[in-house]
Design a protein around this motif. Structure first.
Motif, PDB file in Angstrom:
ATOM      1  N   CYS A 125       0.828  -1.216   0.000  1.00  0.00           N
ATOM      2  CA  CYS A 125       0.000   0.000   0.000  1.00  0.00           C
ATOM      3  C   CYS A 125       0.861   1.265   0.000  1.00  0.00           C
ATOM      4  O   CYS A 125       0.359   2.357  -0.254  1.00  0.00           O
ATOM      5  N   ARG A 126       2.176   1.129   0.232  1.00  0.00           N
ATOM      6  CA  ARG A 126       3.080   2.290   0.153  1.00  0.00           C
ATOM      7  C   ARG A 126       3.248   2.762  -1.293  1.00  0.00           C
ATOM      8  O   ARG A 126       3.512   3.944  -1.520  1.00  0.00           O
ATOM      9  N   VAL A 127       3.143   1.831  -2.228  1.00  0.00           N
ATOM     10  CA  VAL A 127       3.501   2.151  -3.621  1.00  0.00           C
ATOM     11  C   VAL A 127       2.370   1.903  -4.607  1.00  0.00           C
ATOM     12  O   VAL A 127       2.550   2.036  -5.811  1.00  0.00           O
ATOM     13  N   ILE A 128       1.175   1.569  -4.104  1.00  0.00           N
ATOM     14  CA  ILE A 128       0.045   1.326  -5.008  1.00  0.00           C
ATOM     15  C   ILE A 128      -0.575   2.658  -5.433  1.00  0.00           C
ATOM     16  O   ILE A 128      -0.535   3.641  -4.680  1.00  0.00           O
ATOM     17  N   ALA A 129      -1.122   2.685  -6.636  1.00  0.00           N
ATOM     18  CA  ALA A 129      -1.806   3.888  -7.129  1.00  0.00           C
ATOM     19  C   ALA A 129      -3.042   4.181  -6.268  1.00  0.00           C
ATOM     20  O   ALA A 129      -3.695   3.248  -5.795  1.00  0.00           O
ATOM     21  N   PRO A 130      -3.386   5.450  -6.075  1.00  0.00           N
ATOM     22  CA  PRO A 130      -4.550   5.798  -5.248  1.00  0.00           C
ATOM     23  C   PRO A 130      -5.855   5.205  -5.776  1.00  0.00           C
ATOM     24  O   PRO A 130      -6.785   4.961  -5.007  1.00  0.00           O
ATOM     25  N   ASP A 131      -5.941   4.977  -7.088  1.00  0.00           N
ATOM     26  CA  ASP A 131      -7.148   4.359  -7.654  1.00  0.00           C
ATOM     27  C   ASP A 131      -6.915   2.872  -7.943  1.00  0.00           C
ATOM     28  O   ASP A 131      -7.593   2.263  -8.755  1.00  0.00           O
ATOM     29  N   GLY A 132      -5.924   2.289  -7.254  1.00  0.00           N
ATOM     30  CA  GLY A 132      -5.571   0.885  -7.480  1.00  0.00           C
ATOM     31  C   GLY A 132      -6.473  -0.072  -6.721  1.00  0.00           C
ATOM     32  O   GLY A 132      -7.411   0.337  -6.020  1.00  0.00           O
ATOM     33  N   SER A 133      -6.183  -1.355  -6.862  1.00  0.00           N
ATOM     34  CA  SER A 133      -6.997  -2.373  -6.192  1.00  0.00           C
ATOM     35  C   SER A 133      -6.134  -3.521  -5.688  1.00  0.00           C
ATOM     36  O   SER A 133      -5.054  -3.786  -6.228  1.00  0.00           O
ATOM     37  N   ILE A 134      -6.649  -4.171  -4.649  1.00  0.00           N
ATOM     38  CA  ILE A 134      -6.023  -5.361  -4.075  1.00  0.00           C
ATOM     39  C   ILE A 134      -7.100  -6.431  -4.000  1.00  0.00           C
ATOM     40  O   ILE A 134      -8.215  -6.157  -3.540  1.00  0.00           O
ATOM     41  N   THR A 135      -6.798  -7.632  -4.467  1.00  0.00           N
ATOM     42  CA  THR A 135      -7.773  -8.717  -4.404  1.00  0.00           C
ATOM     43  C   THR A 135      -7.172  -9.915  -3.682  1.00  0.00           C
ATOM     44  O   THR A 135      -6.141 -10.448  -4.093  1.00  0.00           O
TER      45      THR A 135
END
Length: 241
Positions: A125-135
């Protein structure tokens, strides 16, 4: 992402557990939608083989049991858009009746699947895009427990609960879970055919799913920018019976 685009062009997708089974199918499907794909797993030979099978992808090893390894992995990966985690230690010690449970093995069974996923999210979550997703990956037993499988039931439920908690905590990053029924991964293909038939006989769709059918759920959750905190079943109707 607006609701109109069904492409992953220009997006970076990480598949942890992506060297085989559902994870590899997610990597292949995401790449087919235009994504740049990073395949990650703990076994270097398996990662290399997967990258060979999916030309244009890249591969990095990561040990989800070791938080320092997870932290280094995301330092190496850098900015990305979507993370799918299908990794898990599927050993048979987890399939046991309550009185026969090996609690040491059971705790170990959560090391990759639950704690490893949480470590990946913590550092990713430090480097994920603000509009990204995790599944994340749950399991049908969380909703339809069977005799002799209390621990597997609980571990699937833990993943779905984690996805809901993370969806609120990490917003606007979206976090969801896929809840697969019986999927024709390598371990399932090794099961006796009559055992597989027994599991699926009562379903509205009385068969196991292909890894590709399961992978479509992960890619849908990457693409739909208005879905978060949900568990998406791919279960042949298992929740209905």
């Amino acid at each position: 992402m607006n609701g109109g685009t069904m492409s992953l062009d220009g997006k970076r997708v990480i598949a942890i557990g992506g060297s085989s089974g559902i994870g590899f199918a997610v990597a292949a499907l995401a790449q087919g939608r235009g994504a740049e794909v990073v395949i990650a797993s703990s076994n270097a030979a398996n990662v290399d083989a997967a990258v060979t099978r999916l030309p244009g992808s890249s591969g990095i090893t990561v040990d989800l049991r070791d938080e320092a390894s997870v932290s280094r992995f995301f330092d190496q990966v850098g900015a990305f858009d979507h993370l799918a985690i299908t990794a898990g230690d599927w050993n048979n010690s987890r399939f046991a009746a309550t009185r026969d449970l090996d609690l040491v093995a059971a705790r170990d069974g959560m090391a990759v699947r639950f704690w490893g996923s949480l470590a990946a999210v913590k550092h990713g979550c430090r480097v994920i895009a603000p509009d990204g997703s995790i599944t994340l990956t749950g399991g049908m037993l969380a909703h339809r427990p069977r005799k002799g499988m209390p621990f597997v039931t609980a571990s699937g439920g833990a993943m779905e609960g984690l996805a809901r908690g993370l969806a609120v905590d990490l917003a606007p990053v979206r976090v969801n879970a896929v809840c697969p029924g019986l999927i024709l991964t390598e371990p399932v293909k090794k099961m006796p055919e009559e055992m597989v038939r027994g599991y699926v006989a009562g379903l509205p769709l009385p068969r196991a799913a292909s890894p590709g059918e399961a992978a479509m759920a992960y890619v849908y959750l990457m693409l739909n920018g208005y879905v978060t905190g949900q568990t998406l079943p791919v279960d042949g109707g298992g929740l209905l019976v």
